[in-house]
Design a protein around this motif. Sequence first.
Motif, short mmCIF file in Angstrom:
data_model
loop_
_atom_site.label_atom_id
_atom_site.label_comp_id
_atom_site.label_asym_id
_atom_site.label_seq_id
_atom_site.Cartn_x
_atom_site.Cartn_y
_atom_site.Cartn_z
N UNK A 53 0.84 -1.19 0.00
CA UNK A 53 0.00 0.00 0.00
C UNK A 53 0.88 1.24 0.00
N UNK A 54 0.33 2.37 -0.42
CA UNK A 54 0.96 3.67 -0.24
C UNK A 54 -0.13 4.61 0.25
N UNK A 55 0.25 5.57 1.03
CA UNK A 55 -0.73 6.56 1.51
C UNK A 55 -1.07 7.50 0.36
N UNK A 56 -2.34 7.78 0.22
CA UNK A 56 -2.79 8.73 -0.79
C UNK A 56 -2.63 10.15 -0.28
N UNK A 57 -3.20 11.08 -0.99
CA UNK A 57 -3.08 12.48 -0.60
C UNK A 57 -3.87 12.77 0.66
N UNK A 58 -4.99 12.10 0.84
CA UNK A 58 -5.75 12.26 2.08
C UNK A 58 -5.27 11.21 3.08
N UNK A 59 -5.30 11.52 4.34
CA UNK A 59 -4.77 10.59 5.34
C UNK A 59 -5.54 9.29 5.39
N UNK A 60 -6.79 9.29 4.96
CA UNK A 60 -7.56 8.04 4.99
C UNK A 60 -7.49 7.29 3.68
N UNK B 260 -1.99 -8.71 6.55
CA UNK B 260 -0.83 -7.84 6.70
C UNK B 260 -0.73 -6.91 5.51
N UNK B 261 -0.70 -5.62 5.77
CA UNK B 261 -0.48 -4.63 4.74
C UNK B 261 0.77 -3.86 5.08
N UNK B 262 1.47 -3.37 4.09
CA UNK B 262 2.65 -2.55 4.36
C UNK B 262 2.55 -1.28 3.52
N UNK B 263 2.51 -0.15 4.21
CA UNK B 263 2.50 1.14 3.54
C UNK B 263 3.95 1.43 3.17
N UNK B 264 4.24 1.35 1.88
CA UNK B 264 5.62 1.39 1.40
C UNK B 264 6.17 2.80 1.36
N UNK B 265 7.31 2.98 1.99
CA UNK B 265 8.02 4.26 1.87
C UNK B 265 9.21 4.13 0.92
#
Length: 131
Positions: free
Chosen positions: A74-81, A109-114
């Motif tokens: 996963x990656x975070x979108x422009x909105x925090x949610x 398990x999800x990983x918000x990729x940086x």
Amino acid sequence: ILAEVELTPTKIAPPSFPLRESADVHVVGRVVDLGLWLGKGDSFSSGVKHTCADVENGEPLVLIGDSGTIYYPLVRGTATTSIVRPDLRPYCDREVSVDGTLLVRGEAHGIIISRVAAYADKTGTSPKPGS
């Protein structure tokens, strides 16, 4: 003789699992087409080059860790949610090194990729994505 059966939809609430979030995790694993990996299992890793054709049809790419844990990238979108899937097609069927934030809910398990990069093998070389 076939009988017609009327199905009445029922609303079943999904079980409630608390979200556990861990900051700054590092995961090494293989990016795979989930459908192919589930269908072919260990034979998927036989050294034969696999395509990601099913990805174009909506099949997700996932990261399979050394322990067999499936991580949904996963990656975070422009909105925090807002959370969206990153494009990992260049890394399909490749070992990668991923840094990010781990999200765990139940057994998922999800990983918000940086950061994601091809993983260097023991000789210190990294294959180019998609090669």
